[in-house]
Design an enzyme around this catalytic site. Structure first.
Site, PDB file in Angstrom:
ATOM      1  N   TYR A 123       4.859  -5.960   3.041  1.00  0.00           N
ATOM      2  CA  TYR A 123       4.558  -4.575   3.393  1.00  0.00           C
ATOM      3  C   TYR A 123       3.246  -4.111   2.772  1.00  0.00           C
ATOM      4  CZ  TYR A 123       4.467   0.466   2.724  1.00  0.00           C
ATOM      5  OH  TYR A 123       4.064   1.771   2.646  1.00  0.00           O
ATOM      6  N   LYS A 132      -0.420  -3.096   4.502  1.00  0.00           N
ATOM      7  CA  LYS A 132      -1.072  -1.798   4.335  1.00  0.00           C
ATOM      8  C   LYS A 132      -2.450  -1.962   3.702  1.00  0.00           C
ATOM      9  CE  LYS A 132       0.098   1.814   5.088  1.00  0.00           C
ATOM     10  NZ  LYS A 132      -0.138   2.657   6.305  1.00  0.00           N
ATOM     11  N   THR A 178      -0.471   3.904   0.988  1.00  0.00           N
ATOM     12  CA  THR A 178       0.524   3.863  -0.080  1.00  0.00           C
ATOM     13  C   THR A 178      -0.091   3.393  -1.388  1.00  0.00           C
ATOM     14  OG1 THR A 178       2.544   2.719  -0.809  1.00  0.00           O
ATOM     15  CG2 THR A 178       1.145   1.555   0.723  1.00  0.00           C
ATOM     16  N   ASP A 179       0.541   3.770  -2.505  1.00  0.00           N
ATOM     17  CA  ASP A 179       0.109   3.257  -3.808  1.00  0.00           C
ATOM     18  C   ASP A 179       0.478   1.793  -4.010  1.00  0.00           C
ATOM     19  OD1 ASP A 179       2.865   3.547  -4.112  1.00  0.00           O
ATOM     20  OD2 ASP A 179       2.745   4.841  -5.877  1.00  0.00           O
ATOM     21  N   GLU A 180       1.342   1.259  -3.154  1.00  0.00           N
ATOM     22  CA  GLU A 180       1.793  -0.125  -3.340  1.00  0.00           C
ATOM     23  C   GLU A 180       0.667  -1.138  -3.115  1.00  0.00           C
ATOM     24  OE1 GLU A 180       5.645  -1.300  -1.983  1.00  0.00           O
ATOM     25  OE2 GLU A 180       6.311   0.781  -1.773  1.00  0.00           O
TER      26      GLU A 180
END
Length: 353
Positions: A159, A163, A133-135
């Site tokens: 989260y 990741k 993810t870009d997060e």
């Protein structure tokens, strides 16, 4: 030939499997634990398809994963399996550590043991593709350049931290053991089969049910929006032609505020499914307390994957969101089936009854 897909009953995974079996004549083994967001109904149309095998199980179950690898000898693993809902990560972070960190580690260990004993030609073509993810990159100021693959990691939620940890583990297995890994970091996905906790399906479901459309804070958080079919085509391209050890950012070039997205949904519903009372769906928008640690802006620079692999999204936000709204209008039974019981309890806990 075969590939092993983990988390294939979830939103992105199920779209990937459906498109893969439509585009490519190759078997898929789908390993999914079927937690709250995993739904076998997403793949009900594959019943009787001899190129599809579903196995219910955990990526953290190394004996099971090793047995699947030995029995079916896949040429690749595509890892979608993850706890991915930020709000749930705030309430139950340990679940995210177990799946995203420990689970990915154990999956890597099983993959390493399998890969190291493959014959030379099979070992050469094997790939482990980790979908992230870009997060993991954190948040961006309004005028800052978009995330590239060189952007430092700065996760701000349980989260995204989990990741980020899994991404680092994947990288380490390449540099330490030589495992031929690929990592993709995508922006916000939307489209068919998305569980109605995320912004777009939640607001579509609430709008049609006559409920409020909850918007965190002022609604001006910015995300880059990627239609799920475009994401799936990018993953196929990375798997086919990506360079082992490399990271590829996948985005839609569509930065929108959350409020803009919801207003677009309301406008489309006014056109495609008008309210019986003649009022606008926009009247149902309601602002709620912002969630803790809410990142202000994400944006993906997808230049590398276009330059090196020739991929770019086909859908604009306008075309993708219209397809999405039409799908949810045409598949009310699917929505109803996944929004019962525990889902309603969660929504009431998160946003208030």
């Amino acid at each position: 030939m075969a590939i092993l897909v983990t988390g294939g009953a979830g939103f992105i995974g199920s779209n990937f499997i459906l498109e893969w079996l439509h585009e490519i004549d190759e078997q898929i083994i789908n390993l999914d634990l079927l937690t709250y967001a995993g739904n076998p109904e997403n793949l009900a149309g594959l019943a009787g398809n001899t190129r599809y095998l579903f196995v219910q199980g955990d990526i953290g179950d190394m004996p099971l994963v090793s047995r699947l690898l030995t029995d079916y000898r896949p040429r690749a693993i595509v890892n979608f399996a993850a706890e991915s809902h930020v709000d749930r990560g705030i309430h139950r972070p340990e679940d995210f550590i177990q799946t995203n960190v420990v689970g990915t580690f154990r999956l890597l260990e099983a993959a390493r043991g399998y890969w190291q004993h493959l014959p030379g030609a099979e070992q050469e073509v094997f790939r482990f593709l980790h979908v992230s993810t870009d997060e993991v990159y954190g948040t961006l100021p309004p005028a800052a350049p978009a995330f590239t693959e060189k952007h430092p990691y700065a996760p701000n939620s349980p989260y995204s931290a989990s990741k980020a940890a899994s991404d680092h583990m994947v990288r380490a297995y390449h540099h330490t053991y030589g495992l031929p890994v690929l990592t993709s970091n995508c922006s916000n996905n939307y489209g068919p089969y998305q569980f109605p906790e995320k912004l777009i399906p939640l607001c579509l479901h609430n709008a049609l049910a006559g409920r409020t459309l909850p918007i965190y804070g002022d609604g001006l958080q910015i995300r880059d929006w990627l239609f799920v079919a475009d994401h799936c085509s990018a993953i196929r391209e990375v798997l086919a032609n990506g360079l082992p050890g490399e990271v590829y950012n996948i985005g839609g070039w569509n930065e929108k505020t959350n409020l803009e997205v919801v207003r677009t949904l309301c406008t489309l519903l006014d056109e495609l499914k008008p309210r019986a009372d003649g009022k606008a769906y926009g009247e149902q928008i309601a602002f709620v307390d912002d969630r803790p640690g809410h990142d202000r802006r994400y944006a993906i620079d997808a230049t590398k994957i276009e330059r090196e692999l020739g991929w770019k999204p086909k859908e604009t936000f306008d075309t993708g969101i219209r397809k999405t709204v039409r799908w949810y209008l045409d598949n009310r039974e699917w929505v109803d089936s996944v929004t019962r019981g525990s889902y309603r309890q969660w929504i009431n806990q998160q946003y208030g009854a």
